[in-house]
Design a protein around this motif. Structure first.
Motif, PDB file in Angstrom:
ATOM      1  N   SER A  66      17.094  37.756  59.625  1.00  0.00           N
ATOM      2  CA  SER A  66      17.459  36.464  60.197  1.00  0.00           C
ATOM      3  C   SER A  66      18.577  36.697  61.202  1.00  0.00           C
ATOM      4  CB  SER A  66      17.936  35.521  59.092  1.00  0.00           C
ATOM      5  OG  SER A  66      18.608  34.403  59.649  1.00  0.00           O
ATOM      6  N   PRO A  67      18.349  36.415  62.490  1.00  0.00           N
ATOM      7  CA  PRO A  67      19.422  36.600  63.474  1.00  0.00           C
ATOM      8  C   PRO A  67      20.669  35.798  63.126  1.00  0.00           C
ATOM      9  CG  PRO A  67      17.312  36.284  64.565  1.00  0.00           C
ATOM     10  CD  PRO A  67      17.083  35.999  63.117  1.00  0.00           C
ATOM     11  N   ALA A  68      20.472  34.603  62.576  1.00  0.00           N
ATOM     12  CA  ALA A  68      21.614  33.755  62.239  1.00  0.00           C
ATOM     13  C   ALA A  68      22.454  34.361  61.116  1.00  0.00           C
ATOM     14  CB  ALA A  68      21.128  32.363  61.839  1.00  0.00           C
ATOM     15  N   MET A  69      21.801  35.039  60.171  1.00  0.00           N
ATOM     16  CA  MET A  69      22.510  35.583  59.023  1.00  0.00           C
ATOM     17  C   MET A  69      22.998  37.009  59.235  1.00  0.00           C
ATOM     18  SD  MET A  69      20.208  34.179  55.847  1.00  0.00           S
ATOM     19  CE  MET A  69      20.205  32.444  55.388  1.00  0.00           C
ATOM     20  N   SER A  70      22.215  37.792  59.991  1.00  0.00           N
ATOM     21  CA  SER A  70      22.555  39.203  60.166  1.00  0.00           C
ATOM     22  C   SER A  70      23.292  39.493  61.462  1.00  0.00           C
ATOM     23  CB  SER A  70      21.276  40.045  60.122  1.00  0.00           C
ATOM     24  OG  SER A  70      20.447  39.756  61.244  1.00  0.00           O
ATOM     25  N   GLY A  71      23.151  38.580  62.442  1.00  0.00           N
ATOM     26  CA  GLY A  71      23.757  38.829  63.747  1.00  0.00           C
ATOM     27  C   GLY A  71      22.992  39.833  64.580  1.00  0.00           C
ATOM     28  N   PHE A  72      21.811  40.217  64.134  1.00  0.00           N
ATOM     29  CA  PHE A  72      21.026  41.238  64.834  1.00  0.00           C
ATOM     30  C   PHE A  72      19.905  40.593  65.634  1.00  0.00           C
ATOM     31  CE2 PHE A  72      17.250  44.037  64.844  1.00  0.00           C
ATOM     32  CZ  PHE A  72      17.760  45.088  65.599  1.00  0.00           C
ATOM     33  N   THR A  73      19.773  41.017  66.893  1.00  0.00           N
ATOM     34  CA  THR A  73      18.677  40.571  67.747  1.00  0.00           C
ATOM     35  C   THR A  73      18.042  41.797  68.379  1.00  0.00           C
ATOM     36  OG1 THR A  73      19.811  38.503  68.274  1.00  0.00           O
ATOM     37  CG2 THR A  73      18.002  39.162  69.712  1.00  0.00           C
ATOM     38  N   PRO A  74      16.734  41.992  68.212  1.00  0.00           N
ATOM     39  CA  PRO A  74      16.081  43.151  68.829  1.00  0.00           C
ATOM     40  C   PRO A  74      16.294  43.176  70.337  1.00  0.00           C
ATOM     41  CG  PRO A  74      14.611  42.069  67.279  1.00  0.00           C
ATOM     42  CD  PRO A  74      15.802  41.166  67.442  1.00  0.00           C
ATOM     43  N   LYS A  75      16.345  44.368  70.889  1.00  0.00           N
ATOM     44  CA  LYS A  75      16.618  44.515  72.322  1.00  0.00           C
ATOM     45  C   LYS A  75      15.551  43.870  73.182  1.00  0.00           C
ATOM     46  CE  LYS A  75      19.200  48.825  71.732  1.00  0.00           C
ATOM     47  NZ  LYS A  75      19.270  50.277  72.059  1.00  0.00           N
ATOM     48  N   ASP A  76      14.302  43.876  72.682  1.00  0.00           N
ATOM     49  CA  ASP A  76      13.207  43.343  73.490  1.00  0.00           C
ATOM     50  C   ASP A  76      12.931  41.861  73.226  1.00  0.00           C
ATOM     51  OD1 ASP A  76      12.378  43.768  70.941  1.00  0.00           O
ATOM     52  OD2 ASP A  76      10.368  44.466  71.476  1.00  0.00           O
ATOM     53  N   GLN A  77      13.827  41.190  72.485  1.00  0.00           N
ATOM     54  CA  GLN A  77      13.622  39.779  72.185  1.00  0.00           C
ATOM     55  C   GLN A  77      14.905  39.002  72.449  1.00  0.00           C
ATOM     56  OE1 GLN A  77      11.630  38.863  68.448  1.00  0.00           O
ATOM     57  NE2 GLN A  77      10.961  40.990  68.254  1.00  0.00           N
ATOM     58  N   THR A  78      14.723  37.761  72.885  1.00  0.00           N
ATOM     59  CA  THR A  78      15.863  36.879  73.107  1.00  0.00           C
ATOM     60  C   THR A  78      15.783  35.755  72.084  1.00  0.00           C
ATOM     61  OG1 THR A  78      15.842  37.355  75.465  1.00  0.00           O
ATOM     62  CG2 THR A  78      17.057  35.404  74.760  1.00  0.00           C
ATOM     63  N   ILE A  79      16.703  35.790  71.138  1.00  0.00           N
ATOM     64  CA  ILE A  79      16.706  34.808  70.060  1.00  0.00           C
ATOM     65  C   ILE A  79      18.117  34.277  69.891  1.00  0.00           C
ATOM     66  CG2 ILE A  79      16.279  34.427  67.606  1.00  0.00           C
ATOM     67  CD1 ILE A  79      14.256  36.671  67.695  1.00  0.00           C
ATOM     68  N   ALA A  80      18.239  32.981  69.804  1.00  0.00           N
ATOM     69  CA  ALA A  80      19.560  32.376  69.626  1.00  0.00           C
ATOM     70  C   ALA A  80      20.147  32.770  68.286  1.00  0.00           C
ATOM     71  CB  ALA A  80      19.450  30.855  69.725  1.00  0.00           C
TER      72      ALA A  80
END
Length: 374
Positions: free
Chosen positions: A199-213
């Motif tokens: 979960s980007p919101a919980m982990s703070g991680f966003t894949p390099k090839d994806q743009t996720i808030a």
């Protein structure tokens, strides 16, 4: 409808009803047993991965502590000798990589900056204080930390040990394990597919090839044994954040999959995503469906066989003797001297009826004789 057909049909329907009730009970029991078996199997499969991860974390912690306490390592680290550390630990890294799935040996300075990646010696100097809480925790507490953590390269299973000389902290040392290799081993052992979603919101991680808030409620696939399968399941809405283990089923390309999801927790116990498991259960369901079809076929055969047997029995035991008695009674009523009624059945009711007809015939004959004499 004639008596024989009516009796045969009623009896056959009763037999069919008994078969249907018995079949429904058996099928219902088998269905419940199958569901329980699926549930146990998925739970055991999930336990296989989590146990492998726990064992790998413990093994990484052991290696991290051994290397962090090696006097030669401590001396070279304190002197800032990257080249000597690389030469000294390269054989250990290669052995651990091939035998235990280790993909990282990483030293961090006391000010929490990357000092040396044994697997990539030229990549160092990054400030890790704001993105690696596990290193920060080991640095401040001077206690071993182990478990899952999201880093620059994504999610990894790590163990971080303090490196000290006496009371002086020189830095920290980390051993990382490739989660993909662990999942591949678990797949080989179980036949199921595994995926880790963050979960980007919980982990703070966003894949390099994806743009996720950062505040997105969605999940991103971090690693998987079958990426295409889990992408389809994700698009169907079968994968989401789970606060507790959840078992379900899904259909993909005509195949039926049993699924199991449970929370993905980092080293501190914070939820960062979902562990998702999928197993093809099409063959299991097909076997059950074949058993149901076989049970229905047996019931229909039993119904037809029962109808035929009852028809034969009714005709042999009831209708023929009854016809013979009816013919004899008709002859007596017409004044024919038919003698005793035929002994055509051994059933008590027919014997009683035969005696009654014989008695009636005798009485009729006696009255005729008396009438003639008068």
């Amino acid at each position: 409808m004639t008596v024989d057909k009516t009796l045969a049909l009623v009896t056959a329907l009763c037999i069919g009803l008994v078969f249907a009730i018995g079949g429904a009970v058996v099928i219902g029991g088998n269905q419940a047993q199958l569901a329980a078996s699926k549930s146990r199997e998925m739970q055991v499969t999930a336990l296989l991965l989590t146990s492998s991860m726990e064992q790998a974390a413990s093994l990484s912690a052991t290696h991290a502590m051994q290397i962090a306490r090696d006097p030669l390592v401590v001396g070279m680290f304190k002197a800032g000798d990257r080249d000597s550390l690389t030469r000294y630990l390269k054989p250990s890294y290669q052995a651990l990589a091939s035998e235990a799935g280790v993909n990282m040996l990483h030293f961090h300075s006391a000010d929490i900056k990357s000092f040396l990646r044994v697997q990539d010696p030229k990549n160092f100097g990054q400030d890790l204080s704001s993105i690696r809480p596990m290193i920060l925790a080991a640095n401040r507490s001077r206690q071993l930390q182990k478990g899952l953590e999201v880093g620059l390269a994504g999610l990894s299973l790590r163990a971080v040990a303090p490196v000290a000389e006496g009371e002086t902290l020189i830095g920290t040392f980390e051993v990382g394990v490739d989660l993909k290799k662990l999942m591949d081993l678990a797949k080989s052992a179980s036949g199921a597919d595994f995926a880790l979603f963050l979960s980007p919101a919980m982990s703070g991680f966003t894949p390099k090839d994806q743009t996720i808030a950062k505040d997105s409620a969605g999940l991103v696939q971090e690693s998987a044994t079958n990426s295409a399968l889990f992408e389809q399941l994700h698009r169907q809405g079968a994968i989401g954040l789970q606060r507790s283990p959840v078992q379900a089923e899904a259909r993909i390309d005509g195949k039926r999959f049993g699924t199991f999801a449970q929370p993905l927790l980092d080293y501190s116990g914070r939820m960062i995503g979902t562990i998702f498991i999928a197993r093809d259960i099409s063959e299991i369901d097909s076997g059950f469906n074949r058993a149901v079809i076989a049970a229905v076929a047996v019931g229909l055969i039993g119904l037809l066989a029962g109808y035929g047997v009852v028809m034969i029995a009714v005709r042999g035991l009831v209708l023929r003797p009854l016809g013979a008695l009816a013919a004899h009674a008709t002859a007596v009523a017409a004044g024919s001297e038919g003698g005793h009624a035929p002994d055509s059945s051994g059933l008590k009711e027919f014997a009683d009826l035969r005696q009654a007809i014989d008695a009636l015939a005798a009485e009729h004959g006696k009255r005729r004789i008396e009438g003639d004499e008068m």
